[in-house]
Structure formats: C-alpha cells, structure tokens
Motif scaffolding. Structure first.
Motif, short mmCIF file in Angstrom:
data_model
loop_
_atom_site.label_atom_id
_atom_site.label_comp_id
_atom_site.label_asym_id
_atom_site.label_seq_id
_atom_site.Cartn_x
_atom_site.Cartn_y
_atom_site.Cartn_z
N ALA A 135 -16.20 -26.25 50.79
CA ALA A 135 -14.82 -26.74 50.92
C ALA A 135 -14.69 -27.54 52.22
O ALA A 135 -14.96 -28.74 52.23
N TYR A 193 -8.42 -25.14 49.75
CA TYR A 193 -9.08 -24.86 48.46
C TYR A 193 -9.42 -26.20 47.80
O TYR A 193 -8.71 -27.19 47.98
N ILE A 194 -10.52 -26.18 47.05
CA ILE A 194 -10.98 -27.42 46.43
C ILE A 194 -10.11 -27.76 45.22
O ILE A 194 -9.82 -26.90 44.38
N GLY A 199 -10.88 -22.24 41.94
CA GLY A 199 -10.18 -21.11 42.57
C GLY A 199 -11.09 -20.43 43.58
O GLY A 199 -11.98 -21.06 44.17
N ASP A 200 -10.86 -19.15 43.79
CA ASP A 200 -11.66 -18.40 44.77
C ASP A 200 -12.91 -17.85 44.08
O ASP A 200 -12.83 -16.94 43.25
N ALA A 201 -14.05 -18.40 44.44
CA ALA A 201 -15.30 -18.06 43.74
C ALA A 201 -15.64 -16.58 43.89
O ALA A 201 -16.03 -15.92 42.93
N1 URA Z 1 -13.53 -20.92 48.80
C1 URA Z 1 -13.43 -20.77 47.46
O1 URA Z 1 -13.85 -19.74 46.90
N2 URA Z 1 -12.84 -21.74 46.75
C2 URA Z 1 -12.37 -22.86 47.31
O2 URA Z 1 -11.83 -23.74 46.60
C3 URA Z 1 -12.49 -23.01 48.71
C4 URA Z 1 -13.09 -22.02 49.43
#
Ligand code: URA
Ligand code: PRP
Length: 209
Positions: A135, A193-194, A199-201
């Motif tokens: 990110a 966040y991208i 989302g949040d990986a």
């Molecule tokens: N971390 C993530 O998991 N997702 C993002 O989009 C940015 C940071």
C-alpha cells in the motif's frame, strides 16, 4: 531502478478477481492466495541459474540441468504474508522460512516491528519477501531495510496487489529490489487502503473481522 513485473496471466487475473469480491469467504480466499502464490513463484524464479550435471537415465547417460546459484529463503511479513508461504513451498520445498512481524499503526500508518526470526544463513540466500498488499510501501520497505542490516542483499519482493505509491516507495528506498505483482491498482484512499484492492488482507485471510 527496481523493475516491476506484473503477472497478467489469465488464470492469475481470474483468481485475483474472486479474491477481491467482498462475498468471497475466508476459506476460498486462503485457497486462492495459496494457488496464486504458487503460480507467481513459478514466474519469479524463471531467471534462476542452472548448471549441467551428469546423470544416468534407465536408458543412457546424459547431461541434465539442475538449479545452481544461491539457495532460496522466503520471508513472509506477518500476518498476511503467511498466506503465501505454503503455495511457494510446494514448488520450492527446500526453501528456508524467516518471519518478520510488522503491523501498520492505524493512526500514523507507519510500520511497527514486533517479531523477527531469520534462517542463520539468510545472508547467503536469495530472499523472497512476501506480503499480499503493497500500500504505502512502509511495511515492505522496513522489512527489506531490516534484512539488509542483517547482511542480506539478494532480495525480491512478491505482492499480490500493489498501489503506485507503494511501488514508488520501494523503488526510491530499495532500487536494487525487483517487485513482482499480480495486479497494480489505482491509488490509496484516505486510510491508506488500496483502491479498489481487496480490503484488509490479514482480516480476510484469518477471519478476524
Ligand atoms: N493493508 C491491507 O491489508 N489492505 C490494504 O488495502 C492496505 C493495507
Ligand atoms: C497489511 C499488509 C501489509 C501492510 C501494507 O498488514 O499485510 O503488511 O498492511 O501496508 P503498507 O504498504 O502501507 O505498509 P497490517 O499492518 O494490516 O497487519 P496484519 O497483516 O497483521 O493485518
């Protein structure tokens, strides 16, 4: 300047699209990351050196190709990088695995280190740093700086999805490190966040939200 390799293979693109879908659950997300990591490392290792060795098949003697060069180490950035380990180990079962624990401070977005354990001979290995998300690039850059301080110099960065900001950060901080991604996205939002991203990986991988 580090090179950016984008893997636009239809199988990889198809699987990334399913991962992006907010309706894709934890189990399928994990399986897809595993499969994509395996497909990606097949391409990442395309330029590894080989050497000639003499072997004997049941039919005759021959000179065959085997891997040469430095042994490989893989270094997932915790947590989400863990989801890329098994897929890569299926293709490179002798790779040693180091771990670097970093999380992004939710207010400053700066990486905070909380764990590090590397193979003893890490500096003699070709290292693949793993993290699905690039990110701001802060976490990956900090992990690579850390590895370099430990004497490691042959480093490649493998991400699933990268933002232009993260790529620029790595190219500035670590011009010697090539970046391998399955998709290059548009930009970051106000929370870093991208967009569009997935989302949040870490949360999607481990089901923590
Ligand atoms: N971390 C993530 O998991 N997702 C993002 O989009 C940015 C940071
Ligand atoms: C995520 C992701 C990267 C980092 C990317 O981890 O897995 O490590 O953010 O962001 P950056 O490029 O701006 O540094 P996170 O900090 O959410 O920790 P987690 O894997 O433990 O959830």
């Amino acid at each position: 300047m580090s090179k950016v390799h984008v893997f636009d293979h239809p199988l990889i693109q198809h699987k990334v699209s399913i991962m992006r879908d907010k309706n894709t659950g934890c189990k399928e997300f994990r399986e897809l990351l595993d499969e994509i990591s395996m497909l990606m490392v097949y391409e990442v290792t395309r330029d590894l050196p080989t050497k000639d060795v003499d072997i004997e098949t049941p039919i005759c003697k021959m000179t065959a190709k085997m891997l040469a060069g430095k042994p490989i180490g893989i270094v997932p950035i915790l947590r989400a990088g863990l989801g890329m380990v098994d897929g890569i180990l299926q293709l490179i079962p002798n790779a040693k695995v180091g771990h670097i624990g970093l999380y992004r401070d939710p207010k400053t977005f700066e990486p905070v280190e909380y764990y590090c354990k590397l193979p003893e001979d890490a500096e003699h290995r070709e290292l693949f740093v793993l993290d699905p998300m690039l990110a701001t690039g802060g976490s990956a850059s900090a992990a690579i700086t850390f590895l370099k301080k430990r004497g490691c110099h042959n480093i490649r960065l493998i991400n699933l999805i990268a933002a232009p900001e993260g790529i620029a950060r790595i190219q500035k901080d670590h011009p010697d490190v090539d970046i391998y991604v399955a998709a290059q996205d548009e930009k970051l939002n106000d929370h870093c966040y991208i967009i569009p991203g997935l989302g949040d990986a870490g949360d999607r991988l481990f089901g923590t939200k």
